[in-house]
Design an enzyme around this catalytic site. Structure first.
Site, PDB file in Angstrom:
ATOM      1  N   ASP A   1      -9.996 -16.655 -16.260  1.00  0.00           N
ATOM      2  CA  ASP A   1     -10.696 -17.148 -15.081  1.00  0.00           C
ATOM      3  C   ASP A   1     -11.812 -18.139 -15.433  1.00  0.00           C
ATOM      4  O   ASP A   1     -12.527 -17.935 -16.420  1.00  0.00           O
ATOM      5  CB  ASP A   1     -11.323 -15.928 -14.381  1.00  0.00           C
ATOM      6  CG  ASP A   1     -11.952 -16.238 -13.041  1.00  0.00           C
ATOM      7  OD1 ASP A   1     -11.206 -16.523 -12.099  1.00  0.00           O
ATOM      8  OD2 ASP A   1     -13.198 -16.200 -12.941  1.00  0.00           O
TER       9      ASP A   1
ATOM     10  N   ASP B   1      -1.849  -1.330  -3.873  1.00  0.00           N
ATOM     11  CA  ASP B   1      -2.222  -0.617  -5.090  1.00  0.00           C
ATOM     12  C   ASP B   1      -1.186  -0.863  -6.197  1.00  0.00           C
ATOM     13  O   ASP B   1      -0.156  -1.499  -5.969  1.00  0.00           O
ATOM     14  CB  ASP B   1      -2.386   0.882  -4.806  1.00  0.00           C
ATOM     15  CG  ASP B   1      -1.262   1.413  -3.942  1.00  0.00           C
ATOM     16  OD1 ASP B   1      -0.099   1.115  -4.265  1.00  0.00           O
ATOM     17  OD2 ASP B   1      -1.531   2.084  -2.920  1.00  0.00           O
TER      18      ASP B   1
ATOM     19  N   ASP C   1      -5.729 -10.528 -15.738  1.00  0.00           N
ATOM     20  CA  ASP C   1      -6.700 -11.577 -15.440  1.00  0.00           C
ATOM     21  C   ASP C   1      -7.982 -11.266 -16.217  1.00  0.00           C
ATOM     22  O   ASP C   1      -8.543 -10.180 -16.069  1.00  0.00           O
ATOM     23  CB  ASP C   1      -6.972 -11.536 -13.926  1.00  0.00           C
ATOM     24  CG  ASP C   1      -7.326 -12.877 -13.344  1.00  0.00           C
ATOM     25  OD1 ASP C   1      -8.132 -13.581 -13.973  1.00  0.00           O
ATOM     26  OD2 ASP C   1      -6.833 -13.201 -12.254  1.00  0.00           O
TER      27      ASP C   1
ATOM     28  N   ASP D   1       0.849  -1.190   0.000  1.00  0.00           N
ATOM     29  CA  ASP D   1       0.000   0.000   0.000  1.00  0.00           C
ATOM     30  C   ASP D   1       0.886   1.241   0.000  1.00  0.00           C
ATOM     31  O   ASP D   1       1.685   1.427   0.915  1.00  0.00           O
ATOM     32  CB  ASP D   1      -0.881  -0.056   1.263  1.00  0.00           C
ATOM     33  CG  ASP D   1      -1.676   1.209   1.487  1.00  0.00           C
ATOM     34  OD1 ASP D   1      -1.797   2.002   0.536  1.00  0.00           O
ATOM     35  OD2 ASP D   1      -2.177   1.400   2.612  1.00  0.00           O
TER      36      ASP D   1
ATOM     37  N   GLU E   1      -7.715 -21.011 -16.233  1.00  0.00           N
ATOM     38  CA  GLU E   1      -8.089 -21.753 -15.028  1.00  0.00           C
ATOM     39  C   GLU E   1      -9.169 -22.754 -15.402  1.00  0.00           C
ATOM     40  O   GLU E   1     -10.235 -22.367 -15.865  1.00  0.00           O
ATOM     41  CB  GLU E   1      -8.624 -20.782 -13.973  1.00  0.00           C
ATOM     42  CG  GLU E   1      -8.907 -21.452 -12.663  1.00  0.00           C
ATOM     43  CD  GLU E   1      -9.866 -20.677 -11.787  1.00  0.00           C
ATOM     44  OE1 GLU E   1      -9.722 -20.757 -10.564  1.00  0.00           O
ATOM     45  OE2 GLU E   1     -10.786 -20.007 -12.312  1.00  0.00           O
TER      46      GLU E   1
ATOM     47  N   HIS F   1      -4.266 -17.394  -5.017  1.00  0.00           N
ATOM     48  CA  HIS F   1      -5.093 -16.619  -4.083  1.00  0.00           C
ATOM     49  C   HIS F   1      -6.346 -17.364  -3.628  1.00  0.00           C
ATOM     50  O   HIS F   1      -7.111 -16.828  -2.826  1.00  0.00           O
ATOM     51  CB  HIS F   1      -5.489 -15.308  -4.762  1.00  0.00           C
ATOM     52  CG  HIS F   1      -6.333 -15.546  -5.972  1.00  0.00           C
ATOM     53  ND1 HIS F   1      -5.843 -16.152  -7.113  1.00  0.00           N
ATOM     54  CD2 HIS F   1      -7.648 -15.318  -6.220  1.00  0.00           C
ATOM     55  CE1 HIS F   1      -6.810 -16.272  -8.004  1.00  0.00           C
ATOM     56  NE2 HIS F   1      -7.916 -15.776  -7.485  1.00  0.00           N
ATOM     57  N   ASP F   2      -6.592 -18.562  -4.154  1.00  0.00           N
ATOM     58  CA  ASP F   2      -7.765 -19.351  -3.751  1.00  0.00           C
ATOM     59  C   ASP F   2      -7.393 -20.543  -2.876  1.00  0.00           C
ATOM     60  O   ASP F   2      -8.274 -21.284  -2.432  1.00  0.00           O
ATOM     61  CB  ASP F   2      -8.487 -19.910  -4.987  1.00  0.00           C
ATOM     62  CG  ASP F   2      -9.075 -18.830  -5.859  1.00  0.00           C
ATOM     63  OD1 ASP F   2      -9.442 -17.766  -5.336  1.00  0.00           O
ATOM     64  OD2 ASP F   2      -9.167 -19.055  -7.086  1.00  0.00           O
TER      65      ASP F   2
HETATM   66  C1  NOJ Z   1     -11.654 -18.163  -9.771  1.00  0.00           C
HETATM   67  C2  NOJ Z   1     -10.887 -17.084  -9.079  1.00  0.00           C
HETATM   68  O1  NOJ Z   1      -9.557 -17.503  -8.953  1.00  0.00           O
HETATM   69  C3  NOJ Z   1     -11.580 -16.853  -7.767  1.00  0.00           C
HETATM   70  O2  NOJ Z   1     -10.831 -16.046  -6.889  1.00  0.00           O
HETATM   71  C4  NOJ Z   1     -12.929 -16.262  -8.046  1.00  0.00           C
HETATM   72  O3  NOJ Z   1     -13.648 -16.163  -6.845  1.00  0.00           O
HETATM   73  C5  NOJ Z   1     -13.723 -17.147  -9.016  1.00  0.00           C
HETATM   74  N1  NOJ Z   1     -12.955 -17.647 -10.099  1.00  0.00           N
HETATM   75  C6  NOJ Z   1     -14.876 -16.364  -9.599  1.00  0.00           C
HETATM   76  O4  NOJ Z   1     -14.401 -15.428 -10.527  1.00  0.00           O
END
Ligand code: NOJ
Length: 567
Positions: free
Chosen positions: A201, A30, A99, A22, A258, A334-335
């Protein structure tokens, strides 16, 4: 092997900008924060940065609900900041990868606002609308990925719309050519800005079945996961080939999509010269705890028995991309939870296990994808209440766990392990206030252990994960082993060993053998195959051939026997 592309030889670093750095004191990272750290990324051999979405968004799903595909959310900065990032990165030979979230938009996107306004407006069929059943209920019993029905009623139109994810993320109707053209235009906008590629995505959901039918319920809520009803619907590849032709072909970029649910054996249709993308994130190795689908509360947790399975699926992916396509090697994003917990027991030491896994990440065949903080061995968090969690999916999964009969305490334990917030806590830069991430109040709490696990301390510690990652990056980039690691073929070794993942890479006159001990015990192995080999790198000091200490990984470099014969 043909000439390699730049993105096959480099390391990709994934940044979750909200949690990276930040520069304004707002408590959120940012774009100027990313620019400020480009030199840091260079020390890790990074040649491309994948930025998770920075477009205008109501942030219901932290930017994966996009309200405008060709602008920047003010909380991240301006378009000028973005242009400066692209230019500064280019000076350092780093490309910025955007993305593309094309399965859905935000419900605040102007396309959806128009679409929902009536049944006969110009964008009436840009989304997926259906009438209610005669009793007023939703058209099917599909459960969205984040929990709850995948259908939401719209008063204005007197119809339901479909959303694979949150209610605020309506699915686009890819059957409509005008929708596809609008999406391609947005991607071309970013190509004109000079980006180096795209991560795409949730692509497996863009094609829907012709008929919408109820599915066999898989949970106490009487619903079935939408994933099992729509993922990878036949015909999807036609859309994707068009996407490739209209946007990606002819540019010196890479694409990585993905594709949860695509199996290693299907990869040949998706990647490579005849496929739609350059690389595909398939999740066979990160989904091992979810043998029956999506509900976090049904997951098995990590068990040493899963190492065998992990080896099998990693090898399957390596083989599937051996001749066609290319593999994006990743253990975090990040998931996902942090990898030091994902693949190791709760009492293991992240400083040790992170280095072991890094050795595998950098020596498999493919492009290593590194997620911010992974290079420090950052760990999961465990907050006291569900309210402390920001991640929309954690809230949905918590509710599902309660419906499945868990107590709040048990449900919270599930969230501790699987919450996506585990990966989203602020990046740990310094030992100072808020880990040097912000001068304000961070949007998510900084991990308690940040003083021990941060760039400032690890840069001075010879044994740290950070310095080990840097070393691996150098070995993969240049020197005797670089050719083998970048281009060599892959053969699994010791396939029957339940604890050690071992493989050989071979190219020209050289080979590299990696041995990684996933167990808490010392393991003795037959060192015949590495007789005469020199130690290239090891995750712990003082390695000896034939023995692996708990969570130790080693790599040996050797010349092939005369005539290129294998030993
Ligand atoms: C996959 C992304 O990596 C995730 O973070 C997101 O919540 C879902 N797709 C929906 O876009």
């Amino acid at each position: 092997m043909k000439d390699m592309k730049w993105w096959q030889k480099t390391v990709v670093y994934q940044i979750y900008p909200k949690s990276f750095l930040d520069t304004t004191g707002s408590g959120q990272g940012d774009i100027p924060g990313v620019t400020k750290r480009l030199d840091y990324l260079k020390t890790l051999g990074v040649g491309a940065v994948w930025l998770t979405p920075v477009y205008p968004s109501p942030m219901v799903d932290n930017g994966y609900d996009i309200a405008d595909y060709t602008a920047i959310d003010p909380s991240y900065g301006t378009m000028e900041d973005m242009e400066e990032l692209i230019a500064e990165a280019k000076k350092r030979n780093i490309r910025i990868v955007m993305d593309l979230v094309y399965n859905h938009t935000s419900d605040k996107h102007k396309w959806f606002e128009e679409s929902k306004s009536s049944r006969d407006n110009a964008k009436a069929d840009w989304y997926i609308w259906r009438d209610a059943r005669p009793d007023g209920s939703a058209p099917t019993n599909w459960r969205s990925i984040f929990g709850g029905s995948a259908w939401t009623w719209c008063e204005e139109r007197q119809q339901y719309y479909l959303h694979t994810f949150a209610e605020a993320q309506p699915d686009l109707n890819w059957e409509n050519p005008a929708v596809r053209q609008a999406l391609y235009e947005a991607a071309n906008f970013w190509l004109d800005k000079g980006v180096g590629g795209f991560r795409i995505d949730a692509i497996v959901y863009i094609k829907k079945p012709q008929e919408f039918l109820d599915g066999e319920p898989d949970g106490a809520d009487g619903m079935v996961s939408i994933h099992s009803m729509i993922a990878d619907t036949p015909g999807i590849l036609d859309f994707l080939h068009e996407f490739r032709r209209e946007v990606f072909d002819g540019h010196d970029i890479f694409t990585v999509a993905e594709a949860n649910g695509v199996e290693p054996e299907e990869l040949k249709d998706w990647v490579g010269e005849k496929g739609a993308f350059d690389m595909l994130f398939e999740f066979s190795h990160t989904n091992l705890e979810f043998p029956d689908g999506e509900l976090w509360c049904h997951a098995t947790g990590w068990k040493p028995e899963l190492v065998k399975k992990l080896k099998e699926v990693l090898s399957a992916s390596q083989q599937a991309t051996a001749e066609n396509g290319w593999y994006p090697i990743f253990f975090e994003n990040h998931d996902q939870m942090r990898s030091v917990r994902h693949f190791f027991p709760d009492d293991s030491d992240p400083k040790i296990t992170s280095k072991m896994l890094a050795t595998v990440l950098f020596t498999l065949r493919g492009t290593p994808f590194l997620y911010e903080g992974q290079e420090l061995g950052m760990d999961n968090v465990a907050w006291d209440t569900i309210e402390a969690y920001n991640d929309i999916s954690s809230h949905g999964q918590y509710e599902l766990a309660l419906e499945e009969g868990m107590t709040p305490h048990e449900a919270l334990k599930v969230i501790h392990r699987y919450s996506r917030d585990n990966a989203r806590t602020p990046m740990q830069w310094t030992k100072g206030r808020q880990a040097g991430f912000t001068k304000g109040k961070p949007w998510l709490p900084v991990h308690d252990d940040y003083r021990n696990c941060c760039v400032e301390s690890e840069a001075l510690d010879e044994t740290s994960p950070l310095l080990y990652y840097r070393k691996l990056a150098r070995i993969r980039e240049a020197g005797d082993a670089a050719g083998v690691l970048q281009q060599g073929d892959y053969t699994e070794l010791l396939p029957e060993n339940p604890d050690v993942y071992a493989f050989r890479r071979r190219f020209g006159c050289r080979q590299v053998v990696t041995l990684a001990n996933f167990s808490r015990y010392e393991v003795i192995y037959d060192a015949k195959k590495i007789e005469g080999a020199e130690l290239l790198v090891s995750s712990q000091e003082g390695s000896a051939k034939g023995v692996l200490r708990p969570y130790e990984a080693v790599c040996y470099l050797m010349e092939n026997a005369k005539g290129g014969e294998e030993k």
